[in-house]
Every structure is written in structure tokens, then in C-alpha cells.
Scaffold this motif. Structure first.
Motif, mmCIF file in Angstrom:
data_model
loop_
_atom_site.group_PDB
_atom_site.id
_atom_site.type_symbol
_atom_site.label_atom_id
_atom_site.label_comp_id
_atom_site.label_asym_id
_atom_site.label_seq_id
_atom_site.Cartn_x
_atom_site.Cartn_y
_atom_site.Cartn_z
ATOM 1 N N GLY A 41 0.808 -1.215 0.000
ATOM 2 C CA GLY A 41 0.000 0.000 0.000
ATOM 3 C C GLY A 41 0.838 1.260 0.000
ATOM 4 N N ASN A 42 1.878 1.288 0.812
ATOM 5 C CA ASN A 42 2.723 2.479 0.884
ATOM 6 C C ASN A 42 3.553 2.670 -0.376
ATOM 7 O OD1 ASN A 42 2.555 3.908 3.645
ATOM 8 N ND2 ASN A 42 2.660 1.754 4.233
ATOM 9 N N LEU A 45 1.307 4.030 -3.072
ATOM 10 C CA LEU A 45 1.052 5.452 -2.848
ATOM 11 C C LEU A 45 2.259 6.299 -3.256
ATOM 12 C CD1 LEU A 45 -1.058 7.426 -1.817
ATOM 13 C CD2 LEU A 45 -0.146 7.131 0.480
ATOM 14 N N ILE A 46 3.462 5.851 -2.896
ATOM 15 C CA ILE A 46 4.679 6.575 -3.294
ATOM 16 C C ILE A 46 4.805 6.609 -4.807
ATOM 17 C CG2 ILE A 46 7.209 6.500 -3.244
ATOM 18 C CD1 ILE A 46 6.975 5.300 -0.416
ATOM 19 N N LEU A 47 4.508 5.488 -5.464
ATOM 20 C CA LEU A 47 4.608 5.404 -6.923
ATOM 21 C C LEU A 47 3.604 6.333 -7.604
ATOM 22 C CD1 LEU A 47 6.131 3.854 -9.161
ATOM 23 C CD2 LEU A 47 4.235 2.217 -9.168
ATOM 24 N N LEU A 48 2.382 6.376 -7.077
ATOM 25 C CA LEU A 48 1.363 7.265 -7.647
ATOM 26 C C LEU A 48 1.788 8.725 -7.538
ATOM 27 C CD1 LEU A 48 -1.958 5.678 -6.307
ATOM 28 C CD2 LEU A 48 -1.154 5.703 -8.671
ATOM 29 N N ASP A 70 6.766 4.872 7.160
ATOM 30 C CA ASP A 70 5.938 3.739 7.584
ATOM 31 C C ASP A 70 6.518 2.411 7.101
ATOM 32 O OD1 ASP A 70 4.065 5.128 9.039
ATOM 33 O OD2 ASP A 70 2.732 5.464 7.343
ATOM 34 N N VAL A 71 7.013 2.391 5.867
ATOM 35 C CA VAL A 71 7.632 1.175 5.335
ATOM 36 C C VAL A 71 8.845 0.786 6.179
ATOM 37 C CG1 VAL A 71 8.935 0.223 3.392
ATOM 38 C CG2 VAL A 71 6.816 1.468 2.970
ATOM 39 N N ALA A 72 9.670 1.766 6.496
ATOM 40 C CA ALA A 72 10.867 1.490 7.292
ATOM 41 C C ALA A 72 10.504 1.093 8.726
ATOM 42 C CB ALA A 72 11.786 2.715 7.301
ATOM 43 N N LEU A 73 9.484 1.743 9.297
ATOM 44 C CA LEU A 73 9.096 1.480 10.687
ATOM 45 C C LEU A 73 8.586 0.061 10.867
ATOM 46 C CD1 LEU A 73 8.661 2.548 13.563
ATOM 47 C CD2 LEU A 73 6.414 3.367 12.847
ATOM 48 N N ILE A 74 7.699 -0.373 10.001
ATOM 49 C CA ILE A 74 7.148 -1.722 10.145
ATOM 50 C C ILE A 74 8.196 -2.778 9.818
ATOM 51 C CG2 ILE A 74 6.248 -1.947 7.791
ATOM 52 C CD1 ILE A 74 3.760 -3.268 9.005
ATOM 53 N N SER A 75 9.185 -2.402 8.993
ATOM 54 C CA SER A 75 10.243 -3.348 8.620
ATOM 55 C C SER A 75 11.279 -3.536 9.727
ATOM 56 C CB SER A 75 10.944 -2.887 7.337
ATOM 57 O OG SER A 75 10.044 -2.886 6.248
ATOM 58 N N LEU A 285 -2.683 1.111 7.799
ATOM 59 C CA LEU A 285 -3.904 1.909 7.693
ATOM 60 C C LEU A 285 -3.665 3.254 7.009
ATOM 61 C CD1 LEU A 285 -5.439 1.236 11.231
ATOM 62 C CD2 LEU A 285 -6.181 0.276 9.050
ATOM 63 N N ASN A 286 -2.468 3.834 7.184
ATOM 64 C CA ASN A 286 -2.206 5.170 6.643
ATOM 65 C C ASN A 286 -2.477 5.290 5.145
ATOM 66 O OD1 ASN A 286 -1.585 6.056 9.166
ATOM 67 N ND2 ASN A 286 0.604 6.303 8.821
ATOM 68 N N PRO A 287 -1.925 4.404 4.280
ATOM 69 C CA PRO A 287 -2.210 4.546 2.848
ATOM 70 C C PRO A 287 -3.674 4.326 2.513
ATOM 71 C CG PRO A 287 -0.989 2.529 3.267
ATOM 72 C CD PRO A 287 -0.964 3.310 4.538
ATOM 73 N N LEU A 288 -4.356 3.464 3.279
ATOM 74 C CA LEU A 288 -5.785 3.249 3.039
ATOM 75 C C LEU A 288 -6.581 4.507 3.366
ATOM 76 C CD1 LEU A 288 -6.276 -0.343 4.519
ATOM 77 C CD2 LEU A 288 -6.102 0.318 2.108
#
Length: 322
Positions: A41-42, A45-48, A70-75, A285-288
Motif C-alpha cells: 500500500g505504501n 502510494l509513493i509510486l502514484l 511507515d515502510v521502514a518502521l514496520i520493517s 492503515l495510513n495509505p488506506l
């Protein structure tokens, strides 16, 4: 005996996410699914935001940086937790533990500061639109992002360096699914009352002050919206702020409960639940939230999907003629 064992290994043991829970494998698989959805999802969103020119604005530039955080945090949490569970090994090296603390704190504080800058962006856009291009130039946006990362990195580096140099006298078992400052402090044999007070002060600086600035921005925004005569203008202004307010609530709520609750009410189970919500669910949830209620993002997604379908048809048509 414990001291002798500690000299043999510097590894810590992560007891994991609710180890006494039955059918834990189902929960881990759900968390892995959430992780994959958050990454996808993130990145979408970045690509768009990168591909569609309609999204080349300060608001969406800051949003792309939020998705990156968010990608880095969850990773920093999920891969290690899932690997430990399926491998049966619950250990994490001292270096790995310090790195996890450093990255999670850096990303968490950076997100806190970035959300504050995003509220300032909405404040300028609604309350001072004529100067928006000047006050929110590309250079200023870059400075905001750099300031968020630098502020998070410096604060987390200080805390990580202090915590990782404390002597460990208790069993090196951390009742958590990640290395976390407050959980690690319970293993030390030194008097840390002064440091705990400094944690409360730094939490106030990086949580309550930004939250106060966000609330101040939205008070001015709502007052400006009330003075608008056009219903469409009101709906548009409130629509652009709703998504950000949802994300602010999702992030700051658990953060305040983790670091600003009385010590007597802090239990490992509650802390794990709050950390799981903050570090795992919120990045998904953020990108949604930003996609489902944002007409520009939905339009960009439709445009890219339609253009890709058109290109496929053209390629297949050319292939048939050749």
C-alpha cells in the motif's frame, strides 16, 4: 551465576508477542499479511505520487515521505519477529537490539515531526492560500523532511547510546516482540530514576509539543472554515484535513499511552498491544486512509491503470500485425 552467564553471551531473548496465547501461529500469519499489505500500500502510494503530475504538490510530497517512514518502521519489527517465531530462535544480538532501538525511535520521532509539518501545510493552504507557494516551496518542504529525520536521529541516538551502555544484572529476557527502551531498562541493576525522568521530558518534547502545534493549527483551520460562505469550499477544506486527523489520532494516541502513563499501569501486555497498533497496524492503515477518501489519489490510480491497459492493447495489436 547470572553474572557469569552474562559474560558468556551478550544476546538478549525476545519473549515475543503474547507467548502464552494459543494458536499464536494464526496471529503471526495475520501480522505477516498486514506487513505485506503495508509494504504494498505504501509503495503504491509513493509510486502514484511520483508518476502523476497532479500529485506533485507539497502536501503529497510530505505524504510520500510519511509512507517511506511507515515502510521502514514496520520493517524494523515484523521481519525479526516472524523469523524468530518460525525459526524457534528468540535471541537478538546486542548490536541488533541497539539497532532496533535506534531505528524504531528515529522513525517514530521523525513521523511525529513530519505529521506536525503536514498540519502546518494544511494550515497555510486553508488560512493563507495566497502565500502558499512561497511558504511551502519545494526547498522548504525538503528542509521539513530533513529536519524530521535529523531530529529523530539525534534524539534516538542519545537514548540508544545511554541504554545500551547500562549494565545488565537480571536475566536477559525482554517481555516484548522488539527491543524497546522501557523494557530494556527493567533489566539493569543501576539506579535509573533520573534517566526515566529524562525520558518523560523528552516524550513531552517530541509528543505533546508537536501535538499541541497540530491542535493549534486545526483550531485556526476550523475557524477559517466556519467563515467560508461556500459549502463546497467547506467540504473540500475539511476533506483534505480529515485523513491527516485520522492518522494523527492513530499515531499520537498509542504513543501518549506508552510513554506517559503512570508507572503502576504499565504492563507488558498493554505495552505490546499499543506497540503493535502503533508500529504494525498504523503503517498499513495510513495509505488506506489517504487513498479511500482522496479524490486526487483515486483519480491518479485510475489514470495509471487505464494507461497501462491501453499500452498493453497497443502492444498486443502491434504484435498481431508483425
Amino acid at each position: 551465576m547470572e553474572r557469569n552467564n552474562n559474560t558468556v553471551t551478550n544476546d538478549f531473548i525476545l519473549l515475543g508477542l503474547w507467548p502464552e496465547l494459543s494458536h499464536l501461529v494464526i496471529l503471526i500469519c495475520l501480522i505477516l499479511l498486514v506487513y505485506l499489505m503495508a509494504i504494498m500500500g505504501n509503495f503504491v502510494l509513493i509510486l502514484l505520487i511520483w508518476l502523476d503530475s497532479r500529485l506533485h504538490s507539497p502536501m503529497y510530497f510530505l505524504l510520500s515521505q510519511l509512507s517511506l517512514i511507515d515502510v521502514a518502521l514496520i520493517s524494523t519489527t515484523v521481519p525479526k519477529m516472524v523469523t524468530n517465531f518460525f525459526s524457534g530462535k528468540r535471541t537478538i544480538s546486542k548490536i541488533g537490539c541497539g539497532a532496533q532501538i535506534l531505528f524504531s525511535l528515529t522513525l517514530g520521532i521523525s513521523e511525529c515531526l513530519l505529521l506536525t509539518f503536514m498540519s502546518y501545510d494544511r494550515y497555510i493552504a486553508i488560512c493563507n492560500p495566497l502565500r502558499y507557494s512561497v511558504l511551502m516551496s519545494h526547498t522548504i518542504c525538503k528542509q521539513m523532511v530533513i529536519g524530521s529525520w535529523v531530529g529523530g536521529a539525534i534524539t534516538s541516538l542519545v537514548h540508544t547510546a545511554y541504554v545500551m551502555h547500562l549494565p545488565i544484572c537480571h536475566p536477559r529476557e525482554i517481555p516484548h516482540f522488539l527491543c524497546e527502551v522501557m523494557a530494556l531498562l527493567k533489566l539493569t541493576c543501576e539506579d535509573i530514576s533520573a534517566y526515566v525522568k529524562s525520558v518523560v521530558v523528552s516524550s513531552f518534547l517530541v509528543v505533546l509539543i508537536p501535538l499541541s502545534l497540530i491542535l493549534a493549527s486545526y483550531i485556526h483551520i476550523f475557524l477559517a472554515v466556519l467563515r467560508m460562505n461556500s459549502p463546497d469550499g467547506k467540504n473540500k477544506a475539511l476533506g483534505t484535513c480529515f485523513s491527516h486527523l485520522c492518522v494523527v489520532t492513530l499515531y499520537f494516541g498509542p504513543a501518549i499511552l506508552v510513554y506517559m502513563r503512570p508507572g503502576s499501569s504499565k504492563t507488558p501486555k498493554i505495552n505490546q498491544s499499543l506497540f503493535m497498533f502503533n508500529a504494525i497496524l498504523t503503517p498499513m492503515l495510513n495509505p488506506l486512509i489517504y487513498s479511500l477518501r482522496n479524490k486526487d489519489v483515486i483519480a491518479a490510480m485510475k489514470s495509471i491503470v487505464i494507461s497501462r491497459c491501453f499500452l498493453k492493447k497497443v502492444k498486443s495489436h502491434l504484435g498481431c500485425h508483425t
